[in-house]
Design a protein around this motif. Structure first.
Motif, PDB file in Angstrom:
ATOM      1  N   LEU A   3       0.733  -1.301   0.008  1.00 40.60           N
ATOM      2  CA  LEU A   3      -0.137  -0.059  -0.091  1.00 40.60           C
ATOM      3  C   LEU A   3       1.026   1.154   0.132  1.00 40.60           C
ATOM      4  O   LEU A   3       1.688   1.439   1.064  1.00 40.60           O
ATOM      5  N   ALA A   4       0.612   2.096  -0.918  1.00 40.37           N
ATOM      6  CA  ALA A   4       1.366   3.341  -0.814  1.00 40.37           C
ATOM      7  C   ALA A   4       0.805   4.572   0.075  1.00 40.37           C
ATOM      8  O   ALA A   4      -0.360   4.439  -0.052  1.00 40.37           O
ATOM      9  N   LYS A  12       4.434   9.406  10.440  1.00 40.53           N
ATOM     10  CA  LYS A  12       3.202   8.725  10.076  1.00 40.53           C
ATOM     11  C   LYS A  12       3.306   7.354   9.521  1.00 40.53           C
ATOM     12  O   LYS A  12       2.761   6.553   9.756  1.00 40.53           O
ATOM     13  N   VAL A  13       4.405   7.310   8.644  1.00 36.22           N
ATOM     14  CA  VAL A  13       4.786   6.065   7.952  1.00 36.22           C
ATOM     15  C   VAL A  13       4.974   5.061   8.846  1.00 36.22           C
ATOM     16  O   VAL A  13       4.530   3.900   8.946  1.00 36.22           O
ATOM     17  N   GLU A  14       5.928   5.368   9.814  1.00 33.90           N
ATOM     18  CA  GLU A  14       6.295   4.325  10.918  1.00 33.90           C
ATOM     19  C   GLU A  14       5.201   3.736  11.654  1.00 33.90           C
ATOM     20  O   GLU A  14       5.144   2.543  11.841  1.00 33.90           O
ATOM     21  N   GLU A  15       4.285   4.534  12.073  1.00 33.38           N
ATOM     22  CA  GLU A  15       2.841   4.143  12.622  1.00 33.38           C
ATOM     23  C   GLU A  15       2.234   3.155  11.601  1.00 33.38           C
ATOM     24  O   GLU A  15       1.923   2.090  12.223  1.00 33.38           O
ATOM     25  N   ALA A  16       2.032   3.720  10.486  1.00 35.01           N
ATOM     26  CA  ALA A  16       1.246   2.699   9.353  1.00 35.01           C
ATOM     27  C   ALA A  16       1.835   1.484   9.305  1.00 35.01           C
ATOM     28  O   ALA A  16       1.431   0.450   9.164  1.00 35.01           O
ATOM     29  N   VAL A  27       3.400  -1.349   3.743  1.00 33.24           N
ATOM     30  CA  VAL A  27       3.128   0.021   3.538  1.00 33.24           C
ATOM     31  C   VAL A  27       4.538   0.525   3.076  1.00 33.24           C
ATOM     32  O   VAL A  27       5.642   0.413   3.745  1.00 33.24           O
ATOM     33  N   TYR A  28       4.399   1.267   2.160  1.00 31.77           N
ATOM     34  CA  TYR A  28       5.563   2.290   1.805  1.00 31.77           C
ATOM     35  C   TYR A  28       5.270   3.687   1.564  1.00 31.77           C
ATOM     36  O   TYR A  28       4.266   4.100   0.963  1.00 31.77           O
ATOM     37  N   ASP A  58      -0.798   6.759 -10.836  1.00 32.27           N
ATOM     38  CA  ASP A  58      -1.577   5.632 -11.070  1.00 32.27           C
ATOM     39  C   ASP A  58      -1.742   4.542  -9.781  1.00 32.27           C
ATOM     40  O   ASP A  58      -0.933   4.544  -9.026  1.00 32.27           O
ATOM     41  N   GLY A  59      -2.883   3.766  -9.913  1.00 30.10           N
ATOM     42  CA  GLY A  59      -3.010   2.806  -8.764  1.00 30.10           C
ATOM     43  C   GLY A  59      -3.599   3.336  -7.197  1.00 30.10           C
ATOM     44  O   GLY A  59      -3.923   4.430  -7.392  1.00 30.10           O
TER      45      GLY A  59
END
Ligand code: IMP
Length: 184
Positions: A3-4, A12-16, A27-28, A58-59
């Motif tokens: 998931l992007a 936020k990225v670390e949490e997700a 998650v990236y 896209d995506g």
């Protein structure tokens, strides 16, 4: 599944990432600057961002729009939290609340997912603004936000502990439950 997450905020990225790891979803982070409009609600800001991005990339992807709402300041900084964090910072917020007995505040988060259609998930956590900074974890206003029922600030918690109670953790929970139902 991958998931992007479109954000420039590594916190936020670390949490997700931690949240979705246990569900087998990777998650990236995708760094794409998108316009954050001035609007009254996080939902409006998130929706504008998602639709703007959907025309350009896209995506599937998701983003998060969140904010800190301080009751004694009539909900300020709210939708302006990112700007206020950059300008006034934590010290500015502590100064604004100096001497005030009512230190109630809450965080809200809106996770917006795009898969050809828009899906919104939200979360909220209530708490208070401490009089001093405590802890070095997390990001943003974490060192001065103590959730109700806890004796530690978010910055004194592990990411897993914060995720269990936080606004973003709750929005991610609603998002992941929706994914489980809809990706069958
Ligand atoms: P935005 O969602 O990128 O518009 O930024 C929201 C701002 O609110 C961030 O820059 C932080 O200052 C603050 N914020 C949002 N969520 C959190 C959180 O979980 N902890 C601490 N500060 C947060």
């Amino acid at each position: 599944m991958r998931l992007a997450f479109i954000t420039s905020n590594p916190g936020k990225v670390e949490e997700a990432r931690k949240y979705f790891r246990s569900l087998g979803i990777k998650v990236y982070q995708l760094r794409v600057d998108y316009p954050e409009i001035q609007a009254d609600t996080l939902e409006e800001v998130a929706e504008y961002g998602v639709r703007w991005l959907a025309e350009r990339i896209d995506g599937r992807f998701f983003l998060d729009d969140s904010g800190l709402f301080i009751e004694a300041l009539w909900g300020f900084p709210g939708v302006y939290s990112a700007y206020v964090y950059k300008t006034l910072g934590i010290d500015g917020i502590l100064k604004l609340l100096d001497g005030l007995a009512d230190r109630r505040a809450h965080f809200e988060s809106v996770v917006a997912y795009w898969d050809g259609e828009l899906h919104l998930f939200s979360g909220r956590v209530d708490g208070e603004i401490t009089t001093e900074r405590h802890g070095s974890g997390g990001f943003g206003f974490d060192p001065v936000f103590k959730p109700t029922g806890f004796e530690r600030t978010f910055a004194e918690m592990t990411t897993e502990e914060k995720n269990k109670i936080s606004h973003r953790g709750q929005a991610l929970k609603a998002f992941s439950e929706w994914l489980k139902e809809n990706l069958k």
